[in-house]
Design a protein around this motif. Structure first.
Motif, PDB file in Angstrom:
ATOM      1  N   TYR A 708     -31.662   7.892  23.104  1.00 16.93           N
ATOM      2  CA  TYR A 708     -30.318   7.341  23.247  1.00 16.93           C
ATOM      3  C   TYR A 708     -30.105   6.264  22.192  1.00 16.93           C
ATOM      4  O   TYR A 708     -31.057   5.792  21.547  1.00 16.93           O
ATOM      5  CB  TYR A 708     -30.102   6.773  24.655  1.00 16.93           C
ATOM      6  CG  TYR A 708     -31.215   5.885  25.162  1.00 16.93           C
ATOM      7  CD1 TYR A 708     -31.227   4.516  24.934  1.00 16.93           C
ATOM      8  CD2 TYR A 708     -32.270   6.434  25.878  1.00 16.93           C
ATOM      9  CE1 TYR A 708     -32.246   3.716  25.401  1.00 16.93           C
ATOM     10  CE2 TYR A 708     -33.304   5.644  26.351  1.00 16.93           C
ATOM     11  CZ  TYR A 708     -33.285   4.281  26.119  1.00 16.93           C
ATOM     12  OH  TYR A 708     -34.312   3.491  26.578  1.00 16.93           O
ATOM     13  N   GLY A 709     -28.858   5.868  22.006  1.00 10.53           N
ATOM     14  CA  GLY A 709     -28.568   4.877  20.978  1.00 10.53           C
ATOM     15  C   GLY A 709     -27.170   4.302  21.118  1.00 10.53           C
ATOM     16  O   GLY A 709     -26.365   4.730  21.960  1.00 10.53           O
ATOM     17  N   ASN A 710     -26.893   3.310  20.286  1.00  9.39           N
ATOM     18  CA  ASN A 710     -25.603   2.622  20.274  1.00  9.39           C
ATOM     19  C   ASN A 710     -25.149   2.412  18.837  1.00  9.39           C
ATOM     20  O   ASN A 710     -25.973   2.241  17.930  1.00  9.39           O
ATOM     21  CB  ASN A 710     -25.709   1.243  20.943  1.00  9.39           C
ATOM     22  CG  ASN A 710     -26.016   1.321  22.409  1.00  9.39           C
ATOM     23  OD1 ASN A 710     -25.129   1.400  23.237  1.00  9.39           O
ATOM     24  ND2 ASN A 710     -27.309   1.302  22.736  1.00  9.39           N
ATOM     25  N   LEU A 734     -21.774   4.780  22.702  1.00  6.52           N
ATOM     26  CA  LEU A 734     -23.046   4.948  23.402  1.00  6.52           C
ATOM     27  C   LEU A 734     -23.378   6.435  23.441  1.00  6.52           C
ATOM     28  O   LEU A 734     -22.529   7.260  23.815  1.00  6.52           O
ATOM     29  CB  LEU A 734     -22.972   4.401  24.831  1.00  6.52           C
ATOM     30  CG  LEU A 734     -23.120   2.886  25.019  1.00  6.52           C
ATOM     31  CD1 LEU A 734     -21.849   2.176  24.576  1.00  6.52           C
ATOM     32  CD2 LEU A 734     -23.408   2.541  26.469  1.00  6.52           C
ATOM     33  N   TYR A 735     -24.607   6.760  23.057  1.00  7.60           N
ATOM     34  CA  TYR A 735     -25.045   8.161  23.003  1.00  7.60           C
ATOM     35  C   TYR A 735     -26.289   8.339  23.861  1.00  7.60           C
ATOM     36  O   TYR A 735     -27.214   7.509  23.839  1.00  7.60           O
ATOM     37  CB  TYR A 735     -25.359   8.561  21.560  1.00  7.60           C
ATOM     38  CG  TYR A 735     -26.112   9.864  21.449  1.00  7.60           C
ATOM     39  CD1 TYR A 735     -25.453  11.087  21.603  1.00  7.60           C
ATOM     40  CD2 TYR A 735     -27.494   9.878  21.226  1.00  7.60           C
ATOM     41  CE1 TYR A 735     -26.143  12.280  21.516  1.00  7.60           C
ATOM     42  CE2 TYR A 735     -28.189  11.071  21.137  1.00  7.60           C
ATOM     43  CZ  TYR A 735     -27.513  12.271  21.292  1.00  7.60           C
ATOM     44  OH  TYR A 735     -28.201  13.447  21.206  1.00  7.60           O
ATOM     45  N   GLU A 757     -25.715  16.273  27.108  1.00  9.88           N
ATOM     46  CA  GLU A 757     -25.544  15.274  26.057  1.00  9.88           C
ATOM     47  C   GLU A 757     -24.236  14.516  26.283  1.00  9.88           C
ATOM     48  O   GLU A 757     -23.218  15.105  26.642  1.00  9.88           O
ATOM     49  CB  GLU A 757     -25.530  15.973  24.704  1.00  9.88           C
ATOM     50  CG  GLU A 757     -25.505  15.048  23.504  1.00  9.88           C
ATOM     51  CD  GLU A 757     -25.557  15.829  22.203  1.00  9.88           C
ATOM     52  OE1 GLU A 757     -26.489  15.615  21.412  1.00  9.88           O
ATOM     53  OE2 GLU A 757     -24.673  16.684  22.002  1.00  9.88           O
ATOM     54  N   GLN A 758     -24.263  13.193  26.030  1.00 10.70           N
ATOM     55  CA  GLN A 758     -23.101  12.369  26.353  1.00 10.70           C
ATOM     56  C   GLN A 758     -22.744  11.421  25.207  1.00 10.70           C
ATOM     57  O   GLN A 758     -23.632  10.860  24.559  1.00 10.70           O
ATOM     58  CB  GLN A 758     -23.375  11.532  27.611  1.00 10.70           C
ATOM     59  CG  GLN A 758     -23.696  12.350  28.842  1.00 10.70           C
ATOM     60  CD  GLN A 758     -24.159  11.487  29.994  1.00 10.70           C
ATOM     61  OE1 GLN A 758     -23.415  10.690  30.530  1.00 10.70           O
ATOM     62  NE2 GLN A 758     -25.420  11.646  30.374  1.00 10.70           N
ATOM     63  N   TYR A 759     -21.430  11.270  24.996  1.00 10.51           N
ATOM     64  CA  TYR A 759     -20.892  10.300  24.049  1.00 10.51           C
ATOM     65  C   TYR A 759     -19.844   9.470  24.783  1.00 10.51           C
ATOM     66  O   TYR A 759     -18.898  10.022  25.347  1.00 10.51           O
ATOM     67  CB  TYR A 759     -20.232  10.983  22.849  1.00 10.51           C
ATOM     68  CG  TYR A 759     -21.166  11.773  21.971  1.00 10.51           C
ATOM     69  CD1 TYR A 759     -21.748  11.180  20.844  1.00 10.51           C
ATOM     70  CD2 TYR A 759     -21.462  13.102  22.254  1.00 10.51           C
ATOM     71  CE1 TYR A 759     -22.600  11.906  20.023  1.00 10.51           C
ATOM     72  CE2 TYR A 759     -22.315  13.835  21.440  1.00 10.51           C
ATOM     73  CZ  TYR A 759     -22.884  13.230  20.332  1.00 10.51           C
ATOM     74  OH  TYR A 759     -23.728  13.953  19.521  1.00 10.51           O
ATOM     75  N   LEU A 787     -16.832  13.411  30.451  1.00 12.92           N
ATOM     76  CA  LEU A 787     -17.623  13.419  31.671  1.00 12.92           C
ATOM     77  C   LEU A 787     -18.964  12.742  31.388  1.00 12.92           C
ATOM     78  O   LEU A 787     -19.744  13.214  30.569  1.00 12.92           O
ATOM     79  CB  LEU A 787     -17.853  14.853  32.158  1.00 12.92           C
ATOM     80  CG  LEU A 787     -16.682  15.523  32.887  1.00 12.92           C
ATOM     81  CD1 LEU A 787     -17.021  16.978  33.192  1.00 12.92           C
ATOM     82  CD2 LEU A 787     -16.352  14.788  34.172  1.00 12.92           C
ATOM     83  N   LEU A 788     -19.207  11.621  32.056  1.00 13.37           N
ATOM     84  CA  LEU A 788     -20.427  10.845  31.862  1.00 13.37           C
ATOM     85  C   LEU A 788     -21.235  10.863  33.153  1.00 13.37           C
ATOM     86  O   LEU A 788     -20.673  10.745  34.247  1.00 13.37           O
ATOM     87  CB  LEU A 788     -20.087   9.406  31.461  1.00 13.37           C
ATOM     88  CG  LEU A 788     -19.190   9.249  30.225  1.00 13.37           C
ATOM     89  CD1 LEU A 788     -18.853   7.781  30.001  1.00 13.37           C
ATOM     90  CD2 LEU A 788     -19.852   9.847  28.994  1.00 13.37           C
ATOM     91  N   TYR A 789     -22.561  10.982  33.006  1.00 13.29           N
ATOM     92  CA  TYR A 789     -23.420  11.169  34.179  1.00 13.29           C
ATOM     93  C   TYR A 789     -24.576  10.162  34.167  1.00 13.29           C
ATOM     94  O   TYR A 789     -24.939   9.598  33.145  1.00 13.29           O
ATOM     95  CB  TYR A 789     -24.016  12.575  34.203  1.00 13.29           C
ATOM     96  CG  TYR A 789     -23.008  13.690  34.185  1.00 13.29           C
ATOM     97  CD1 TYR A 789     -22.446  14.155  35.358  1.00 13.29           C
ATOM     98  CD2 TYR A 789     -22.638  14.289  32.981  1.00 13.29           C
ATOM     99  CE1 TYR A 789     -21.529  15.193  35.347  1.00 13.29           C
ATOM    100  CE2 TYR A 789     -21.725  15.327  32.960  1.00 13.29           C
ATOM    101  CZ  TYR A 789     -21.172  15.784  34.150  1.00 13.29           C
ATOM    102  OH  TYR A 789     -20.258  16.799  34.127  1.00 13.29           O
ATOM    103  N   ASP A 790     -25.162  10.022  35.357  1.00 11.82           N
ATOM    104  CA  ASP A 790     -26.363   9.214  35.504  1.00 11.82           C
ATOM    105  C   ASP A 790     -27.003   9.555  36.843  1.00 11.82           C
ATOM    106  O   ASP A 790     -26.369  10.179  37.701  1.00 11.82           O
ATOM    107  CB  ASP A 790     -26.027   7.723  35.433  1.00 11.82           C
ATOM    108  CG  ASP A 790     -26.932   6.981  34.464  1.00 11.82           C
ATOM    109  OD1 ASP A 790     -28.082   7.422  34.296  1.00 11.82           O
ATOM    110  OD2 ASP A 790     -26.494   5.999  33.872  1.00 11.82           O
ATOM    111  N   HIS A 791     -28.249   9.111  37.057  1.00  9.13           N
ATOM    112  CA  HIS A 791     -28.889   9.203  38.367  1.00  9.13           C
ATOM    113  C   HIS A 791     -28.647  10.534  39.072  1.00  9.13           C
ATOM    114  O   HIS A 791     -27.787  10.643  39.951  1.00  9.13           O
ATOM    115  CB  HIS A 791     -28.382   8.072  39.266  1.00  9.13           C
ATOM    116  CG  HIS A 791     -29.148   6.803  39.131  1.00  9.13           C
ATOM    117  ND1 HIS A 791     -30.515   6.730  39.168  1.00  9.13           N
ATOM    118  CD2 HIS A 791     -28.713   5.533  38.962  1.00  9.13           C
ATOM    119  CE1 HIS A 791     -30.899   5.481  39.035  1.00  9.13           C
ATOM    120  NE2 HIS A 791     -29.830   4.734  38.904  1.00  9.13           N
TER     121      HIS A 791
END
Length: 814
Positions: A708-710, A734-735, A757-759, A787-791
């Motif tokens: 991941y990165g910024n 944020l990637y 994959e998320q941006y 669409l952003l995801y986590d957990h």
């Protein structure tokens, strides 16, 4: 529907909070209005601000110093002519004559020239605290939080921009947050506020609801943690440095945003000429959190599943928090002594469980924080160079979980099953029927003794004691009394360190830590699946072990620093891991302590070209080998899914992180960082050497982002409308690379759950005028509505807009 919709009750709390802000604003006018004011900005020859410049009015013996933006201000000056002296080690002193008139605001800006002082003096005195923190032997990144004070970020969002850091959220404002650092997450990374552990602050005071304005800077320690912080952190620590160093200031803000989100905060401090110190931090958060989600859900009582786009309907959150301290400083018997009181409360609807498939429509929680505290600092305690620092606090608050509706909801807000239909005597809950009120009473005491023998040799001894006691009561009086027996832990961490400064270029620190924990609980001691009262009994665990390590740094030149550190780190299980958290985490009293061999090697290069172009290049390699690694595991039931912490015998991680930043004068900034971590299961034989090789041996750990990165960029237009008016346009990306939700080697290759994959694109516009006294910020988060995801693929907020107003007054008297 949400229990917390913005209504007259919520309005009542907001009115009280805004009255508090108004009162402080009016109070500020009492020391803000004066016959005459003098202010300005001090720059060096490259156009960069100079922090710490002494500004002295000779005839009246008044003065101040510049902040990290190079700004100063002095008020309440009688009419007359004054000689003002500007001085700073490493720069030529400047004397100016200033004519002050009643009611006038005089602006005197200045460019100071370098002097021929020795380079060592220039570097130490002219360097900001953030820059000094970044130059330690430990692998540490320091963030100047003041640069973010005009944004609507909380501390979690601010930390999410640091290389190696990944903030994992279960939803919107006030949601459950997990901090991940170089492959370690949750309780493996410890948090401190001004060096004091935050283990016992409760749900009302957490990084997911604390506004960034509370902090002056954030220090992120990766791997090795200094002994002075006194903790059993395995993978690193975050130290939140507050604005307590300011003498007289007022910082008040209010923001409004999408999903009916309201945030406000007041931070103020006042120090009298006699050394009486008063500090106040207050903030409030409210949100309906009714953002859009795209998910599958049951649409009828027969179990038909359809994919829908729906708003979250039961996810309201609110909290209020006040931190007040009073004391004295500069006394012969105490350099600082303060007594404090933290008061907070929060209420949260629970929309979903650990996974999106667990939908709730009435389950909710609440909590309070009542925490008295003490801080004492005495320098040169009977011996020059011997400093004593003591702190302590105790949380007297309580928490409550309410689950009394015997129904099943879907994501459309509909009841798809009513388990009490036709028979109101059938009792139950959405997950587990309860009206449970419990106290997580937790106390922490720290003693830190440091001694600097001379310029080469210094020593530190730190002892931190932590006590925890949970006792609860079922207010429905439907459960047996054995559920109400106390669960307790006591933990002590003793550390000692020695630092050797060979010369200006090289210093090394070696340290030793001893850990002890005793835990006691009334649990199922027979291990049967459906225990009766006779299966329960008292169980006790005792752990005692040691850790050690070293950290060293060497400067090849003024612009190039090398850093290396090693630690045999140890972490004992936390109370929430042993006993559960009543909501999403079930307890595991048989957890073992985890240990890790942590190695960090890094370099920082900070060249400047023609005092116009400034670069920072920071890179680090890391290696971790952990024994009995504590990680979350999903326990799926018929109605819901819970997490349970388990030990994984052998885990290693090889990673790299890099950060590059460029600045043109004080106008243009651009920077990017990237993190790669290869966290692998090295448990080859789960049942021992004679067992069959594990099918998941060598697998990357699931549900853990590994790359991941910024990227961020900003441009500031200075003196846009008038002198002291600045407009900043900013962008942030944020990637997160795609990763598996479960073990890669389990299941059908074509049917594996994957977090895609998320941006996340964010943009902001900040306008500051009157020298930074008044500020306006406009922000758009998740600009493309991705669409952003986590957990476990929990969906994060859709696109949102925010507006923030901020008033800031800083006046440091000498």
């Amino acid at each position: 529907m949400s229990q917390l919709k913005f209504n007259s009750i919520q309005g009542h709390y907001l009115v009280k909070f805004f009255l508090l802000i108004s009162f402080l604003l009016i109070s500020a006018r009492s020391f803000g209005q004066s016959p005459g004011n003098v202010s300005g900005t001090i720059l060096d020859q490259s156009g960069s601000p100079i922090p710490g410049v002494s500004v002295s009015f000779k005839s009246i013996k008044k003065g101040t110093s510049t902040n990290e933006k190079g700004s100063y201000e002095l008020q309440q000056l009688p009419e007359g002519k004054y000689q003002v002296i500007f001085s700073m080690i490493g720069y030529q002193s400047v004397a100016l004559e200033v004519q002050v008139k009643n009611g006038a605001n005089i602006v005197r800006n200045l460019v100071m020239k370098s002097s021929t002082q020795q380079m060592k003096e220039v570097n130490v005195a002219g360097r900001s605290k953030t820059q000094q923190a970044n130059r330690q032997a430990y692998q540490v990144t320091a963030i100047d939080a003041k640069q973010l004070h005009n944004t609507t970020l909380n501390l979690a969002k601010a930390l999410d921009r640091v290389a190696g850091v990944r903030i994992r959220e279960s939803g919107g404002v006030g949601s459950r947050t997990e901090f991940s650092l170089n492959g370690f997450s949750g309780n493996q990374v410890k948090f401190f506020i001004d060096g004091i552990p935050m283990d016992n602050f409760g749900s009302s005071f957490d990084i997911n609801n604390i506004p960034v304005n509370l902090a002056e800077r954030l220090e992120v320690y990766k791997g090795v943690v200094p002994v002075s912080l006194g903790s059993d952190a395995l993978g690193g620590a975050v130290n939140i440095i507050t604005n307590s160093g300011r003498s007289n200031y007022l910082d008040a803000s209010y923001s409004y945003g999408s999903f009916n989100t309201h945030r406000s905060s007041v931070n103020a401090g006042y120090t009298t000429a006699k050394g009486i110190v008063l500090n106040l931090n207050a903030y409030q958060n409210y949100s309906d959190n009714d953002y859009w989600v795209n998910t599958e859900t049951q649409v009828d009582q027969y179990g038909t599943i359809e994919r829908v786009k729906a708003r979250r309907f039961h996810d309201g959150y609110r909290n209020e928090m006040i931190r007040f301290s009073a004391g004295v400083k500069g006394k012969s018997w105490a350099d600082m002594l303060t007594l404090g009181l933290d008061l907070g409360q929060n209420k949260a609807d629970i929309q979903n469980g650990v996974v999106m498939g667990d939908v709730y429509g009435a389950r909710r929680t609440s909590g309070t924080l009542v925490m008295p505290s003490l801080k004492y600092l005495k320098k040169n305690l009977g011996l020059k160079g011997l400093d004593l620092n003591i702190s302590g606090n105790f949380n007297l608050g309580h928490e409550k979980t309410i689950d009394t509706v015997n129904k099943q909801y879907n994501w459309l807000g509909q009841v798809v099953k009513d388990f009490s239909y036709g028979n109101s005597d059938i009792k139950g809950g959405e997950r587990e029927r309860m009206l449970y009120r419990y106290k997580n009473n937790n106390g922490i005491g720290t003693i830190n003794l440091s001694y600097k023998l001379n310029d080469q040799h210094s020593f530190v001894i730190n002892n931190t004691f932590n006590t925890f006691r949970r006792i609860g009561k079922d207010l429905l009086e439907e459960k047996d009394l054995y559920f109400e027996r106390p669960q307790t832990t006591s933990k002590n961490v003793l550390g000692a360190a020695y630092r050797f400064d060979a010369n200006e270029r090289w210093n090394t620190t070696v340290f030793f830590k001893h850990y002890y924990q005793r835990s006691k609980a009334f649990i199922n001691i027979t291990g049967v699946d459906r225990p009766s009262n006779s299966d329960y009994g008292w169980s006790e665990n005792n752990f005692s072990t040691t850790g050690y390590g070293l950290a060293s740094t060497y400067f090849l030149g003024k612009d190039l620093q090398l850093r290396a550190s090693y630690e045999h780190g140890v972490r004992v299980p936390e109370s929430s891991e042993l006993f559960g958290n009543v909501n999403t985490l079930t307890g595991n009293f048989s957890l073992k302590p985890e240990s890790s061999e942590n190695v960090n090697i890094g370099a920082i290069y900070t060249p400047a070209i023609n005092n116009t172009h400034f670069f920072t290049i920071d890179a680090a390699l890391l290696y971790r080998y952990s024994k009995d690694f504590i990680r979350p595991s999903l326990n799926a039931g018929n109605k819901y899914t819970l997490q349970r912490m388990v030990n994984l015998r052998d885990v290693d991680n090889t990673g790299i992180e890099a950060n590059i930043r460029y600045r043109y004068k004080t106008a243009f900034n651009i920077g990017a960082n990237v993190t790669y971590q290869n966290l692998r299961n090295q448990t080859k034989f789960e049942g021992g050497e004679g067992d069959k090789q594990s099918i998941i041996y060598g697998d990357r750990l699931p549900n853990m982002p590994y790359m991941y990165g910024n990227l961020d960029a900003s441009y500031t237009f200075r003196n846009l409308m008038s002198k002291g008016d600045n407009l900043t346009v900013g962008y942030n990306l944020l990637y997160v690379h795609a990763y598996f939700e479960g073990w890669p080697s389990l299941g059908n290759k074509n049917e594996k759950y994957t977090i895609p994959e998320q941006y996340a694109h964010n943009a902001n516009l900040l306008y500051s005028f009157a020298g930074g006294k008044y500020n306006l910020a406009m922000e758009c988060l998740n600009l493309t509505d991705a669409l952003l995801y986590d957990h476990y693929k929990l969906q994060k907020p859709s696109r949102s807009f925010n507006l923030k107003l901020r008033y800031f007054l800083f006046n440091k008297f000498k």
